[in-house]
Design a protein around this motif. Structure first.
Motif, PDB file in Angstrom:
ATOM      1  N   GLU A  64      -6.928   3.831   3.765  1.00 28.12           N
ATOM      2  CA  GLU A  64      -8.190   4.302   3.209  1.00 28.12           C
ATOM      3  C   GLU A  64      -8.937   5.194   4.194  1.00 28.12           C
ATOM      4  OE1 GLU A  64      -9.279   0.802  -0.025  1.00 28.12           O
ATOM      5  OE2 GLU A  64     -10.012   0.587   2.043  1.00 28.12           O
ATOM      6  N   GLN A  75      -3.058  -2.524   6.722  1.00 27.12           N
ATOM      7  CA  GLN A  75      -2.469  -1.270   6.249  1.00 27.12           C
ATOM      8  C   GLN A  75      -3.383  -0.569   5.247  1.00 27.12           C
ATOM      9  OE1 GLN A  75       1.394  -0.906   3.865  1.00 27.12           O
ATOM     10  NE2 GLN A  75       2.123  -0.721   5.964  1.00 27.12           N
ATOM     11  N   LEU A  76      -4.035  -1.353   4.400  1.00 20.79           N
ATOM     12  CA  LEU A  76      -4.952  -0.782   3.429  1.00 20.79           C
ATOM     13  C   LEU A  76      -6.132  -0.111   4.126  1.00 20.79           C
ATOM     14  CD1 LEU A  76      -5.713  -0.375   0.444  1.00 20.79           C
ATOM     15  CD2 LEU A  76      -6.855  -2.605   0.526  1.00 20.79           C
ATOM     16  N   VAL A 121       0.843  -1.188   0.000  1.00 17.19           N
ATOM     17  CA  VAL A 121       0.000   0.000   0.000  1.00 17.19           C
ATOM     18  C   VAL A 121       0.882   1.244   0.000  1.00 17.19           C
ATOM     19  CG1 VAL A 121      -1.794   1.255   1.262  1.00 17.19           C
ATOM     20  CG2 VAL A 121      -1.742  -1.245   1.323  1.00 17.19           C
ATOM     21  N   PHE A 156      -1.151  -6.533   4.873  1.00 21.63           N
ATOM     22  CA  PHE A 156      -1.592  -5.700   3.754  1.00 21.63           C
ATOM     23  C   PHE A 156      -3.014  -5.197   3.980  1.00 21.63           C
ATOM     24  CE2 PHE A 156      -4.043  -5.920  -0.273  1.00 21.63           C
ATOM     25  CZ  PHE A 156      -3.483  -4.836  -0.940  1.00 21.63           C
ATOM     26  N   LEU A 213      -3.425  -5.051  -4.908  1.00 19.55           N
ATOM     27  CA  LEU A 213      -4.366  -3.927  -4.997  1.00 19.55           C
ATOM     28  C   LEU A 213      -5.383  -4.159  -6.104  1.00 19.55           C
ATOM     29  CD1 LEU A 213      -2.070  -0.793  -4.516  1.00 19.55           C
ATOM     30  CD2 LEU A 213      -3.826  -1.630  -2.939  1.00 19.55           C
TER      31      LEU A 213
END
Length: 309
Positions: free
Chosen positions: A301, A296-297, A168, A293, A178
Protein backbone atom coordinates in the motif's frame (compact mmCIF):
# COMPACT_ATOMS: atom_id res chain seq x y z
CA UNK A 1 21.33 -26.02 -17.99
CA UNK A 2 18.78 -23.23 -17.85
CA UNK A 3 15.23 -24.58 -17.74
CA UNK A 4 12.38 -22.82 -19.51
CA UNK A 5 9.21 -22.42 -17.46
CA UNK A 6 5.86 -21.28 -18.82
CA UNK A 7 3.45 -19.98 -16.18
CA UNK A 8 -0.25 -19.65 -16.98
CA UNK A 9 -2.44 -17.29 -14.97
CA UNK A 10 0.63 -15.19 -14.12
CA UNK A 11 -1.44 -12.05 -13.41
CA UNK A 12 -3.35 -13.75 -10.58
CA UNK A 13 -2.30 -13.93 -6.94
CA UNK A 14 -0.54 -17.28 -7.14
CA UNK A 15 0.80 -16.54 -10.61
CA UNK A 16 2.48 -13.36 -9.36
CA UNK A 17 4.08 -15.20 -6.45
CA UNK A 18 5.33 -17.92 -8.79
CA UNK A 19 6.71 -15.38 -11.26
CA UNK A 20 8.55 -13.58 -8.48
CA UNK A 21 10.11 -16.62 -6.83
CA UNK A 22 11.21 -18.31 -10.06
CA UNK A 23 12.61 -15.02 -11.40
CA UNK A 24 15.05 -14.84 -8.47
CA UNK A 25 17.11 -17.68 -9.95
CA UNK A 26 19.25 -17.52 -13.07
CA UNK A 27 18.55 -21.22 -13.46
CA UNK A 28 15.09 -20.54 -14.91
CA UNK A 29 13.99 -18.64 -18.00
CA UNK A 30 10.34 -17.59 -17.75
CA UNK A 31 7.48 -16.94 -20.09
CA UNK A 32 4.49 -15.48 -18.28
CA UNK A 33 0.98 -15.81 -19.72
CA UNK A 34 -2.49 -14.61 -18.73
CA UNK A 35 -5.68 -13.57 -20.49
CA UNK A 36 -4.97 -9.87 -20.06
CA UNK A 37 -3.15 -7.93 -22.81
CA UNK A 38 -0.27 -6.95 -20.51
CA UNK A 39 1.63 -8.27 -17.51
CA UNK A 40 0.85 -6.71 -14.13
CA UNK A 41 4.61 -6.32 -13.70
CA UNK A 42 4.76 -3.78 -16.52
CA UNK A 43 8.17 -2.89 -17.91
CA UNK A 44 9.89 -4.99 -15.21
CA UNK A 45 8.14 -8.16 -16.33
CA UNK A 46 9.87 -11.23 -17.67
CA UNK A 47 8.75 -12.09 -21.22
CA UNK A 48 4.94 -12.09 -21.37
CA UNK A 49 2.27 -13.22 -23.82
CA UNK A 50 -1.46 -12.81 -23.61
CA UNK A 51 -3.00 -16.29 -23.69
CA UNK A 52 -6.41 -17.79 -23.07
CA UNK A 53 -5.64 -21.43 -22.32
CA UNK A 54 -9.20 -22.44 -23.22
CA UNK A 55 -8.26 -21.65 -26.83
CA UNK A 56 -6.68 -24.85 -28.09
CA UNK A 57 -5.01 -23.34 -31.16
CA UNK A 58 -3.43 -20.40 -29.32
CA UNK A 59 -2.30 -22.60 -26.44
CA UNK A 60 -0.65 -25.02 -28.84
CA UNK A 61 1.06 -22.20 -30.71
CA UNK A 62 2.51 -20.53 -27.60
CA UNK A 63 3.68 -23.78 -25.98
CA UNK A 64 5.24 -25.19 -29.13
CA UNK A 65 7.02 -21.92 -29.92
CA UNK A 66 8.46 -21.53 -26.41
CA UNK A 67 9.07 -25.28 -25.89
CA UNK A 68 9.09 -25.16 -22.08
CA UNK A 69 10.70 -27.83 -19.95
CA UNK A 70 8.12 -27.08 -17.25
CA UNK A 71 4.57 -25.71 -17.40
CA UNK A 72 3.06 -24.34 -14.19
CA UNK A 73 -0.70 -24.02 -14.59
CA UNK A 74 -1.95 -21.34 -12.19
CA UNK A 75 -4.95 -20.52 -14.36
CA UNK A 76 -8.42 -21.54 -13.16
CA UNK A 77 -11.98 -20.42 -12.52
CA UNK A 78 -12.19 -20.45 -8.72
CA UNK A 79 -15.49 -18.64 -8.13
CA UNK A 80 -17.35 -21.57 -6.55
CA UNK A 81 -20.84 -20.12 -6.96
CA UNK A 82 -19.93 -18.78 -10.40
CA UNK A 83 -18.96 -22.29 -11.48
CA UNK A 84 -22.38 -23.54 -10.39
CA UNK A 85 -24.06 -20.83 -12.44
CA UNK A 86 -21.76 -20.91 -15.50
CA UNK A 87 -20.96 -24.58 -15.88
CA UNK A 88 -19.71 -24.48 -19.46
CA UNK A 89 -17.29 -21.66 -18.65
CA UNK A 90 -16.12 -23.56 -15.57
CA UNK A 91 -15.52 -26.72 -17.58
CA UNK A 92 -13.63 -24.81 -20.26
CA UNK A 93 -11.46 -22.97 -17.71
CA UNK A 94 -10.73 -25.86 -15.37
CA UNK A 95 -10.75 -28.95 -17.59
CA UNK A 96 -10.46 -28.07 -21.28
CA UNK A 97 -7.59 -25.70 -20.51
CA UNK A 98 -5.65 -28.58 -18.92
CA UNK A 99 -6.46 -30.81 -21.88
CA UNK A 100 -5.09 -28.11 -24.19
CA UNK A 101 -1.89 -27.80 -22.18
CA UNK A 102 -1.40 -31.57 -22.08
CA UNK A 103 -2.03 -31.86 -25.82
CA UNK A 104 0.44 -29.13 -26.74
CA UNK A 105 3.26 -30.10 -24.37
CA UNK A 106 6.02 -32.17 -25.88
CA UNK A 107 7.06 -35.48 -24.37
CA UNK A 108 9.23 -34.96 -21.31
CA UNK A 109 7.57 -31.70 -20.27
CA UNK A 110 6.80 -31.54 -16.56
CA UNK A 111 3.35 -30.09 -15.79
CA UNK A 112 2.61 -28.66 -12.35
CA UNK A 113 -1.09 -28.12 -11.70
CA UNK A 114 -3.17 -26.89 -8.74
CA UNK A 115 -6.26 -28.53 -7.31
CA UNK A 116 -8.39 -28.06 -4.22
CA UNK A 117 -9.96 -29.60 -1.12
CA UNK A 118 -13.31 -29.04 -2.85
CA UNK A 119 -12.85 -32.43 -4.52
CA UNK A 120 -13.98 -33.81 -1.14
CA UNK A 121 -17.43 -33.67 0.47
CA UNK A 122 -16.17 -32.30 3.79
CA UNK A 123 -17.79 -34.93 6.00
CA UNK A 124 -14.66 -36.41 7.59
CA UNK A 125 -11.66 -34.17 6.95
CA UNK A 126 -8.83 -33.45 7.16
CA UNK A 127 -7.82 -35.44 4.08
CA UNK A 128 -4.55 -37.02 3.01
CA UNK A 129 -3.42 -37.79 -0.54
CA UNK A 130 -5.04 -41.24 -0.60
CA UNK A 131 -8.49 -40.11 0.59
CA UNK A 132 -11.29 -40.89 -1.87
CA UNK A 133 -12.69 -37.78 -3.60
CA UNK A 134 -16.41 -37.03 -3.57
CA UNK A 135 -17.04 -33.49 -4.83
CA UNK A 136 -20.38 -31.88 -3.96
CA UNK A 137 -20.08 -28.74 -6.11
CA UNK A 138 -19.55 -28.26 -9.82
CA UNK A 139 -16.29 -26.45 -9.08
CA UNK A 140 -15.09 -29.52 -7.20
CA UNK A 141 -16.12 -31.79 -10.07
CA UNK A 142 -14.18 -29.73 -12.60
CA UNK A 143 -11.06 -29.74 -10.46
CA UNK A 144 -11.26 -33.51 -9.95
CA UNK A 145 -11.70 -33.90 -13.71
CA UNK A 146 -8.61 -31.76 -14.26
CA UNK A 147 -6.60 -34.07 -12.00
CA UNK A 148 -7.79 -37.06 -14.01
CA UNK A 149 -6.65 -35.42 -17.24
CA UNK A 150 -3.10 -35.37 -15.88
CA UNK A 151 -3.23 -38.92 -14.49
CA UNK A 152 -4.09 -40.14 -17.99
CA UNK A 153 -1.79 -37.80 -19.90
CA UNK A 154 1.44 -39.80 -20.04
CA UNK A 155 3.35 -36.66 -18.94
CA UNK A 156 5.46 -36.14 -15.87
CA UNK A 157 3.23 -34.11 -13.56
CA UNK A 158 2.77 -32.75 -10.07
CA UNK A 159 -0.70 -32.04 -8.70
CA UNK A 160 -0.79 -29.73 -5.69
CA UNK A 161 -4.02 -29.61 -3.72
CA UNK A 162 -4.42 -26.47 -1.64
CA UNK A 163 -7.15 -24.35 -0.05
CA UNK A 164 -8.21 -20.92 1.28
CA UNK A 165 -5.40 -19.10 -0.52
CA UNK A 166 -4.71 -15.55 0.62
CA UNK A 167 -2.08 -12.91 0.03
CA UNK A 168 -1.20 -9.59 -1.55
CA UNK A 169 -0.73 -8.83 -5.24
CA UNK A 170 -1.24 -6.20 -7.89
CA UNK A 171 -4.70 -5.88 -9.47
CA UNK A 172 -5.77 -9.27 -8.12
CA UNK A 173 -9.25 -10.50 -7.33
CA UNK A 174 -10.10 -10.18 -3.67
CA UNK A 175 -9.40 -13.13 -1.39
CA UNK A 176 -10.71 -13.94 2.09
CA UNK A 177 -8.01 -12.05 3.99
CA UNK A 178 -8.14 -8.97 1.75
CA UNK A 179 -11.92 -8.88 2.03
CA UNK A 180 -11.70 -9.11 5.82
CA UNK A 181 -9.25 -6.20 5.96
CA UNK A 182 -11.43 -4.05 3.70
CA UNK A 183 -14.59 -4.69 5.69
CA UNK A 184 -13.07 -4.37 9.16
CA UNK A 185 -11.00 -1.32 8.26
CA UNK A 186 -14.23 0.37 7.22
CA UNK A 187 -15.78 -0.77 10.52
CA UNK A 188 -18.46 -2.73 8.72
CA UNK A 189 -19.98 -5.70 10.59
CA UNK A 190 -19.39 -9.08 8.98
CA UNK A 191 -20.90 -12.54 9.41
CA UNK A 192 -18.41 -15.39 9.16
CA UNK A 193 -19.16 -19.11 9.21
CA UNK A 194 -17.83 -21.12 12.13
CA UNK A 195 -18.72 -24.54 10.72
CA UNK A 196 -16.28 -24.57 7.76
CA UNK A 197 -12.80 -25.69 8.75
CA UNK A 198 -9.59 -25.90 6.77
CA UNK A 199 -6.01 -24.71 6.35
CA UNK A 200 -5.73 -21.02 5.36
CA UNK A 201 -2.75 -20.94 2.98
CA UNK A 202 -0.37 -17.99 2.59
CA UNK A 203 0.24 -17.65 -1.15
CA UNK A 204 3.98 -17.04 -0.76
CA UNK A 205 4.28 -20.40 1.03
CA UNK A 206 2.51 -22.17 -1.81
CA UNK A 207 4.80 -20.57 -4.40
CA UNK A 208 7.90 -21.61 -2.45
CA UNK A 209 6.61 -25.17 -2.10
CA UNK A 210 5.97 -25.22 -5.85
CA UNK A 211 9.58 -24.16 -6.46
CA UNK A 212 10.78 -26.97 -4.20
CA UNK A 213 8.63 -29.52 -6.05
CA UNK A 214 10.19 -28.41 -9.33
CA UNK A 215 13.74 -28.32 -7.96
CA UNK A 216 13.41 -31.80 -6.47
CA UNK A 217 11.63 -33.11 -9.62
CA UNK A 218 8.74 -34.50 -7.58
CA UNK A 219 5.95 -36.26 -9.44
CA UNK A 220 2.47 -37.18 -8.27
CA UNK A 221 0.08 -35.70 -5.74
CA UNK A 222 0.86 -33.40 -2.81
CA UNK A 223 -1.31 -31.59 -0.28
CA UNK A 224 0.24 -28.17 0.33
CA UNK A 225 -1.61 -25.81 2.64
CA UNK A 226 -1.24 -23.82 5.85
CA UNK A 227 0.11 -25.51 8.97
CA UNK A 228 -3.06 -25.06 11.02
CA UNK A 229 -6.69 -26.12 10.57
CA UNK A 230 -9.19 -23.56 11.86
CA UNK A 231 -12.70 -22.32 11.13
CA UNK A 232 -13.23 -19.31 8.88
CA UNK A 233 -14.54 -17.47 11.96
CA UNK A 234 -11.42 -18.21 14.00
CA UNK A 235 -9.25 -16.96 11.12
CA UNK A 236 -11.27 -13.73 10.94
CA UNK A 237 -10.92 -13.16 14.69
CA UNK A 238 -7.16 -13.77 14.51
CA UNK A 239 -6.82 -11.31 11.63
CA UNK A 240 -8.87 -8.68 13.44
CA UNK A 241 -6.64 -8.94 16.50
CA UNK A 242 -3.38 -8.73 14.55
CA UNK A 243 -4.61 -5.72 12.55
CA UNK A 244 -6.06 -4.13 15.71
CA UNK A 245 -9.59 -4.12 14.34
CA UNK A 246 -12.61 -4.60 16.59
CA UNK A 247 -13.53 -8.26 16.99
CA UNK A 248 -17.05 -7.11 17.91
CA UNK A 249 -17.62 -6.52 14.21
CA UNK A 250 -17.31 -10.28 13.55
CA UNK A 251 -20.37 -12.47 14.15
CA UNK A 252 -20.33 -16.26 13.91
CA UNK A 253 -22.99 -17.88 11.71
CA UNK A 254 -23.64 -21.25 10.07
CA UNK A 255 -23.00 -21.94 6.39
CA UNK A 256 -26.67 -22.76 5.83
CA UNK A 257 -27.61 -19.18 6.72
CA UNK A 258 -25.76 -17.84 3.66
CA UNK A 259 -27.92 -19.83 1.21
CA UNK A 260 -25.07 -20.02 -1.29
CA UNK A 261 -25.67 -21.47 -4.73
CA UNK A 262 -22.94 -24.13 -4.40
CA UNK A 263 -22.62 -26.45 -1.39
CA UNK A 264 -19.36 -26.23 0.57
CA UNK A 265 -17.34 -28.99 2.23
CA UNK A 266 -17.64 -28.19 5.94
CA UNK A 267 -15.29 -30.43 7.90
CA UNK A 268 -12.38 -30.16 5.51
CA UNK A 269 -8.66 -29.53 5.73
CA UNK A 270 -5.60 -31.11 4.15
CA UNK A 271 -2.99 -33.29 5.83
CA UNK A 272 0.36 -31.98 4.60
CA UNK A 273 2.85 -34.41 6.15
CA UNK A 274 3.94 -35.86 2.79
CA UNK A 275 4.89 -32.45 1.41
CA UNK A 276 6.57 -31.36 4.63
CA UNK A 277 8.69 -34.52 4.65
CA UNK A 278 9.53 -34.86 0.96
CA UNK A 279 9.88 -31.16 0.08
CA UNK A 280 11.40 -29.99 3.35
CA UNK A 281 8.88 -27.19 3.81
CA UNK A 282 7.31 -25.64 6.89
CA UNK A 283 4.32 -23.48 6.03
CA UNK A 284 2.93 -20.68 8.16
CA UNK A 285 0.37 -21.28 10.86
CA UNK A 286 -2.50 -18.80 11.13
CA UNK A 287 -0.79 -16.14 13.26
CA UNK A 288 2.51 -16.20 11.38
CA UNK A 289 0.76 -16.15 8.02
CA UNK A 290 -1.41 -13.17 8.96
CA UNK A 291 1.59 -11.30 10.35
CA UNK A 292 3.49 -11.81 7.07
CA UNK A 293 0.37 -10.82 5.17
CA UNK A 294 -0.03 -7.63 7.22
CA UNK A 295 3.59 -6.61 6.68
CA UNK A 296 3.39 -7.27 2.95
CA UNK A 297 0.10 -5.41 2.66
CA UNK A 298 1.57 -2.36 4.39
CA UNK A 299 4.55 -2.34 2.05
CA UNK A 300 2.34 -2.80 -0.97
CA UNK A 301 0.00 0.00 0.00
CA UNK A 302 2.97 2.31 0.51
CA UNK A 303 4.60 1.56 -2.81
CA UNK A 304 1.79 0.21 -5.03
CA UNK A 305 4.44 -1.75 -6.92
CA UNK A 306 5.90 -5.22 -6.89
CA UNK A 307 9.58 -5.39 -7.76
CA UNK A 308 10.58 -8.22 -10.06
CA UNK A 309 13.60 -8.67 -12.21
Amino acid sequence: MTKKILITGSNGLLGQKLAFIFSQSDYYYLLLTSKQPDSVFGKDSPPYKSLDVTNRKDTSSVIKEFAPHIIVNASAMTDVDGCELHKEQAWQSNVVAVENIVSAAKKGTHILHYSTDYIFDGTDGPYDEIAIPNPISYYGRTKLASENVLWGSGHNFTIIRTMVLYGVGKNIKSNFALWLVKMLRDERPIRIVDDQTGNPTYADDLAYASLKAIELEKNGLYNIAGAEIVSRYDFAIALAKIFHFSTKLVTAIKTSELQQRAPRPLRSGLITLKAETQLGISNCNVLRGIEHFKHQLELFEQSQIINIR
